[in-house]
Design an enzyme around this catalytic site. Structure first.
Site, short mmCIF file in Angstrom:
data_model
loop_
_atom_site.label_atom_id
_atom_site.label_comp_id
_atom_site.label_asym_id
_atom_site.label_seq_id
_atom_site.Cartn_x
_atom_site.Cartn_y
_atom_site.Cartn_z
N GLU A 90 0.82 -1.20 0.00
CA GLU A 90 0.00 0.00 0.00
C GLU A 90 0.87 1.26 0.00
O GLU A 90 1.95 1.27 0.58
CB GLU A 90 -0.92 0.00 1.22
CG GLU A 90 -1.93 -1.14 1.14
CD GLU A 90 -2.83 -1.27 2.36
OE1 GLU A 90 -3.78 -2.05 2.26
OE2 GLU A 90 -2.59 -0.63 3.38
N CYS A 103 3.81 8.35 1.05
CA CYS A 103 4.28 7.44 2.08
C CYS A 103 4.40 6.07 1.44
O CYS A 103 3.38 5.45 1.09
CB CYS A 103 3.26 7.44 3.24
SG CYS A 103 3.67 6.27 4.53
N CYS A 110 5.97 -7.08 7.46
CA CYS A 110 7.12 -6.65 8.25
C CYS A 110 7.42 -7.72 9.29
O CYS A 110 6.52 -8.34 9.85
CB CYS A 110 6.83 -5.33 8.95
SG CYS A 110 8.24 -4.71 9.90
N CYS A 114 5.68 -5.22 15.75
CA CYS A 114 5.21 -4.24 16.73
C CYS A 114 3.71 -4.47 16.95
O CYS A 114 2.95 -4.58 15.98
CB CYS A 114 5.50 -2.82 16.24
SG CYS A 114 7.24 -2.60 15.83
N CYS A 117 0.81 -2.21 15.33
CA CYS A 117 0.95 -1.87 13.91
C CYS A 117 0.30 -2.94 13.04
O CYS A 117 0.61 -4.13 13.18
CB CYS A 117 2.43 -1.74 13.57
SG CYS A 117 2.74 -1.60 11.80
N GLY A 160 6.56 -2.09 6.18
CA GLY A 160 7.90 -2.66 6.25
C GLY A 160 8.91 -1.84 7.03
O GLY A 160 8.68 -0.66 7.34
N GLU A 161 10.03 -2.49 7.33
CA GLU A 161 11.12 -1.84 8.06
C GLU A 161 12.26 -1.57 7.06
O GLU A 161 12.95 -2.50 6.64
CB GLU A 161 11.58 -2.77 9.21
CG GLU A 161 12.89 -2.39 9.87
CD GLU A 161 12.99 -0.91 10.25
OE1 GLU A 161 12.03 -0.32 10.78
OE2 GLU A 161 14.06 -0.32 9.97
N SER A 192 11.95 6.17 8.16
CA SER A 192 11.60 5.88 9.54
C SER A 192 12.01 4.44 9.86
O SER A 192 11.71 3.52 9.10
CB SER A 192 10.09 6.04 9.72
OG SER A 192 9.70 5.60 10.99
N SER A 215 11.56 5.21 15.62
CA SER A 215 10.33 4.92 16.36
C SER A 215 10.69 4.54 17.79
O SER A 215 11.05 3.40 18.07
CB SER A 215 9.59 3.78 15.67
OG SER A 215 9.23 4.18 14.38
N LEU A 216 10.59 5.51 18.68
CA LEU A 216 11.03 5.26 20.06
C LEU A 216 9.87 4.77 20.92
O LEU A 216 9.93 3.70 21.52
CB LEU A 216 11.66 6.54 20.63
CG LEU A 216 12.41 6.40 21.93
CD1 LEU A 216 13.53 5.38 21.84
CD2 LEU A 216 12.99 7.75 22.39
N HIS A 217 8.85 5.58 21.05
CA HIS A 217 7.56 5.19 21.67
C HIS A 217 7.56 4.93 23.17
O HIS A 217 6.49 4.79 23.77
CB HIS A 217 6.93 3.97 20.98
CG HIS A 217 6.67 4.13 19.52
ND1 HIS A 217 5.97 5.18 19.00
CD2 HIS A 217 7.05 3.37 18.45
CE1 HIS A 217 5.90 5.04 17.68
NE2 HIS A 217 6.56 3.96 17.33
N ASN A 291 -3.20 5.29 16.10
CA ASN A 291 -4.26 4.99 15.14
C ASN A 291 -4.79 3.60 15.44
O ASN A 291 -4.01 2.68 15.69
CB ASN A 291 -3.72 5.04 13.71
CG ASN A 291 -3.30 6.44 13.31
OD1 ASN A 291 -3.96 7.41 13.66
ND2 ASN A 291 -2.18 6.55 12.60
N CYS A 334 -0.59 6.17 10.07
CA CYS A 334 0.61 5.42 10.42
C CYS A 334 0.21 4.09 11.06
O CYS A 334 -0.64 4.06 11.95
CB CYS A 334 1.44 6.16 11.45
SG CYS A 334 2.02 7.72 10.89
#
Ligand code: SAH
Ligand code: SF4
Length: 341
Positions: A90, A103, A110, A114, A117, A160-161, A192, A215-217, A291, A334
């Site tokens: 996508e 994006c 992935c 996470c 996600c 994906g990463e 990212s 991506s710390l979070h 989200n 996201c």
């Protein structure tokens, strides 16, 4: 192989292997990246025999759009594409008057898992080739050209990463950046990453102008590991060490991303704790309320808590912005990208 998997020098090698003059490679390159041709028939500067050989060996558009969703405000569009092997990816286009941010995806699925996600929830399918990454941008470049527009920013924040598919992602960026072709400025890309320390260091050594977001979070390993399983392998301090190396090598400011989740990582204590850890690092924090995804029960923080989080960080000297959520009604925000295959 896709035609977009070639860079200019490998097109030149192809020309020489096919016994055609080297300038034909430049014509192909310009046709693809300056004129944005969508079909081999458009390459009228090439001899018919070469065009038909190219057509027999390479497809120009390997991506077949299979679904498109437009958000209710008309500004965010999500397109699902089918790849040659039936997997889907996508891409999201976000429009702000004449600015357009794309994006794009770096993998189908992935491997990082996470929990919040949607792409992580679907698991890893495969890496995208550099050509498949480039093709996403070219698809939208062609579409926008009809309106006299161009993409203005590209964020590698779709499925994906990207640092798990480092070589192909960087090759795609280099191809799009090439001054003789699409010439998309390096500073207008943002990658990212979930935070793979060795890759952050490699990226730092390459001294690219591309922006980097991490991506710390979460401010502590227990919280972060419960959200991002890869944190058990690469804990926060290892990532921050690599980040310090990055800023010392490049002098560039880093972005830390923070999906604010009610009662998980949105407390003023988390804000104060992370501020201590980030002190002295050239950075800012991009916070975004979570989200929703079907596979995760956590809830978005409230606007009030988000603003409190921001002011706690800023009081401790760390700049923070709270981003607007976009495209939520079409699952294009996201972490909401996933397709059933
Ligand atoms: N794999 C990369 C890039 C893709 S994800 C990475 O993880 O950084 C892009 C961003 O969306 C990341 O910061 C990710 O943590 C965040 N994200 C994932 N799921 C989300 C969700 N449900 N709500 C808000 N942000 C999310
Ligand atoms: Fe992968 Fe990024 Fe989603 Fe984590 S947040 S599962 S790294 S795409």
């Amino acid at each position: 192989m896709l035609i977009y998997d070639h860079d200019l020098s490998s097109l030149e090698e192809l020309a020489s292997a096919w016994n055609v003059p080297g300038y034909r490679a430049t014509q192909i390159w310009e046709g693809l990246y300056q004129h944005l041709y969508a079909s081999w028939e458009d390459f009228t500067a090439l001899p018919a025999a070469l065009r038909s050989r190219l057509a027999a060996e390479f497809e120009i558009s390997p991506l077949v759009p299979v679904a498109r969703l437009d958000s209710s405000d008309g500004q965010t569009h999500k397109t699902a594409f089918r790849l040659a092997d039936e997997l889907q990816i996508e891409v999201v286009a976000m429009r702000y008057t004449r600015r357009v941010t794309l994006c794009i995806s770096s993998q189908a699925g992935c491997a990082m898992g996470c929990v919040f996600c949607a792409t992580g929830q679907m698991g890893f399918k495969r890496h995208l080739t550099s050509g498949e990454i480039v093709a996403q941008v070219m698809y939208f470049a062609r579409e926008l050209k009809l309106e006299g527009l161009k993409p203005t920013n590209i964020v590698v924040m779709g499925m994906g990463e990207p640092f798990h598919n480092y070589t192909n992602t960087m090759a795609a960026i280099d191809r799009l950046n090439n001054a003789k072709g699409f010439s998309f400025g390096a500073r207008r890309f943002t990658i990212s990453t979930v935070g793979l320390p060795a890759m952050i260091r490699r990226f730092a050594d390459e001294k690219r102008q591309v922006n980097l977001a991490i991506s710390l979070h979460a401010a502590d390993d227990a919280t972060r590991s419960s959200m991002l399983p890869i944190n058990k392998k690469y804990p926060i301090e290892e990532i921050l060490d690599a980040c310090r190396y990055y800023t010392s090598q490049t002098g560039r400011r880093l972005t830390f991303e923070w999906a604010l989740i009610d009662n998980v990582n949105d407390s003023p204590e988390q804000a104060r704790a992370v501020a201590v850890r980030l002190r002295g690092l050239l950075c800012h924090v991009n916070a975004i309320p979570l989200n929703p995804t079907t596979g995760y029960a956590g809830k978005a923080t409230t606007r009030q808590r988000a603003l409190l989080f921001k002011s706690e960080l800023e009081r401790a000297g760390i700049p923070c912005s709270v981003r607007l959520r976009r495209g939520i009604d079409i699952a294009a925000g996201c972490g909401q990208l996933a397709v059933d295959v």
